[in-house]
Design a protein around this motif. Structure first.
Motif, mmCIF file in Angstrom:
data_model
loop_
_atom_site.group_PDB
_atom_site.id
_atom_site.type_symbol
_atom_site.label_atom_id
_atom_site.label_comp_id
_atom_site.label_asym_id
_atom_site.label_seq_id
_atom_site.Cartn_x
_atom_site.Cartn_y
_atom_site.Cartn_z
ATOM 1 N N SER A 7 0.842 -1.199 0.000
ATOM 2 C CA SER A 7 0.000 0.000 0.000
ATOM 3 C C SER A 7 0.875 1.244 0.000
ATOM 4 N N VAL A 8 0.290 2.316 -0.510
ATOM 5 C CA VAL A 8 0.956 3.614 -0.538
ATOM 6 C C VAL A 8 -0.034 4.655 -0.037
ATOM 7 N N SER A 9 0.422 5.513 0.859
ATOM 8 C CA SER A 9 -0.404 6.639 1.298
ATOM 9 C C SER A 9 0.475 7.875 1.424
ATOM 10 N N ILE A 10 -0.140 9.016 1.234
ATOM 11 C CA ILE A 10 0.551 10.301 1.354
ATOM 12 C C ILE A 10 -0.161 11.131 2.407
ATOM 13 N N ASP A 11 0.618 11.667 3.320
ATOM 14 C CA ASP A 11 0.108 12.569 4.358
ATOM 15 C C ASP A 11 -1.059 11.963 5.140
ATOM 16 N N ALA A 12 -0.929 10.708 5.544
ATOM 17 C CA ALA A 12 -1.932 10.005 6.356
ATOM 18 C C ALA A 12 -3.268 9.852 5.630
ATOM 19 N N GLY A 13 -3.233 9.940 4.313
ATOM 20 C CA GLY A 13 -4.454 9.726 3.534
ATOM 21 C C GLY A 13 -4.796 8.246 3.452
ATOM 22 N N GLU A 14 -5.928 7.962 2.832
ATOM 23 C CA GLU A 14 -6.344 6.569 2.652
ATOM 24 C C GLU A 14 -5.310 5.839 1.798
ATOM 25 N N PRO A 15 -4.930 4.641 2.203
ATOM 26 C CA PRO A 15 -3.935 3.899 1.409
ATOM 27 C C PRO A 15 -4.530 3.402 0.095
ATOM 28 N N GLU A 16 -3.675 3.357 -0.921
ATOM 29 C CA GLU A 16 -4.005 2.728 -2.191
ATOM 30 C C GLU A 16 -3.244 1.414 -2.217
ATOM 31 N N PHE A 17 -3.880 0.367 -2.724
ATOM 32 C CA PHE A 17 -3.270 -0.957 -2.718
ATOM 33 C C PHE A 17 -2.847 -1.347 -4.127
ATOM 34 N N PHE A 18 -1.687 -2.001 -4.217
ATOM 35 C CA PHE A 18 -1.117 -2.408 -5.494
ATOM 36 C C PHE A 18 -0.560 -3.816 -5.365
ATOM 37 N N SER A 19 -0.449 -4.484 -6.494
ATOM 38 C CA SER A 19 0.169 -5.805 -6.526
ATOM 39 C C SER A 19 1.580 -5.661 -7.076
ATOM 40 N N GLY A 20 2.528 -6.261 -6.391
ATOM 41 C CA GLY A 20 3.909 -6.250 -6.857
ATOM 42 C C GLY A 20 4.267 -7.499 -7.627
ATOM 43 N N PHE A 21 3.271 -8.283 -8.019
ATOM 44 C CA PHE A 21 3.540 -9.541 -8.699
ATOM 45 C C PHE A 21 4.179 -9.313 -10.067
ATOM 46 N N ALA A 22 5.194 -10.077 -10.361
ATOM 47 C CA ALA A 22 5.828 -10.108 -11.682
ATOM 48 C C ALA A 22 6.191 -11.560 -11.963
ATOM 49 N N GLU A 50 1.826 -5.324 2.588
ATOM 50 C CA GLU A 50 0.504 -5.758 3.038
ATOM 51 C C GLU A 50 0.321 -7.259 2.807
ATOM 52 N N ASN A 51 1.364 -8.033 3.049
ATOM 53 C CA ASN A 51 1.293 -9.464 2.756
ATOM 54 C C ASN A 51 0.169 -10.170 3.499
ATOM 55 N N SER A 52 -0.278 -9.653 4.616
ATOM 56 C CA SER A 52 -1.354 -10.303 5.365
ATOM 57 C C SER A 52 -2.687 -10.248 4.614
ATOM 58 N N ARG A 53 -2.793 -9.397 3.600
ATOM 59 C CA ARG A 53 -4.030 -9.286 2.832
ATOM 60 C C ARG A 53 -4.204 -10.424 1.830
ATOM 61 N N ASN A 54 -3.138 -11.126 1.476
ATOM 62 C CA ASN A 54 -3.267 -12.205 0.501
ATOM 63 C C ASN A 54 -2.454 -13.446 0.871
ATOM 64 N N ILE A 55 -2.121 -13.607 2.108
ATOM 65 C CA ILE A 55 -1.238 -14.703 2.516
ATOM 66 C C ILE A 55 -1.888 -16.072 2.308
ATOM 67 N N GLU A 56 -3.220 -16.179 2.450
ATOM 68 C CA GLU A 56 -3.875 -17.471 2.262
ATOM 69 C C GLU A 56 -3.860 -17.890 0.795
ATOM 70 N N GLN A 57 -4.122 -16.943 -0.093
ATOM 71 C CA GLN A 57 -4.152 -17.263 -1.515
ATOM 72 C C GLN A 57 -2.748 -17.399 -2.097
ATOM 73 N N TYR A 58 -1.831 -16.544 -1.647
ATOM 74 C CA TYR A 58 -0.470 -16.536 -2.173
ATOM 75 C C TYR A 58 0.526 -16.558 -1.015
ATOM 76 N N PRO A 59 0.702 -17.693 -0.368
ATOM 77 C CA PRO A 59 1.544 -17.720 0.839
ATOM 78 C C PRO A 59 3.011 -17.424 0.595
ATOM 79 N N LYS A 60 3.499 -17.550 -0.638
ATOM 80 C CA LYS A 60 4.913 -17.286 -0.913
ATOM 81 C C LYS A 60 5.158 -15.890 -1.461
#
Length: 75
Positions: A7-22, A50-60
């Motif tokens: 996730s990325v947030s600026i100035d304590a704003g709401e975080p935006e979520f992204f996937s780093g998968f390649a 934010e690995n806890s958001r997808n650890i069950e589906q993608y544990p590695k």
């Protein structure tokens, strides 16, 4: 290495979520986040693994690698 969700947030704003998968060997020196239009002031940038958001589906896919930061602006 397989990256997970971050996730990325600026100035304590709401975080935006992204996937780093390649696929394959991964992608290096890719842009993780970019923004424009910030006011001429001090800002806080928070990048969080934010690995806890997808650890069950993608544990590695639990890593977040950052090669470098590039900040630009006028002084």
């Amino acid at each position: 290495m397989k990256q997970g969700i971050y996730s990325v947030s600026i100035d304590a704003g709401e975080p935006e979520f992204f996937s780093g998968f390649a696929s394959g060997e991964g992608q290096f020196q890719a842009v993780l986040f970019a923004t424009t239009g910030l006011s001429d002031a001090e800002h806080t940038l928070k990048i969080a693994n934010e690995n806890s958001r997808n650890i069950e589906q993608y544990p590695k896919y639990i890593y977040l690698d950052v090669d470098y930061f590039a900040l630009t602006g006028e002084l």
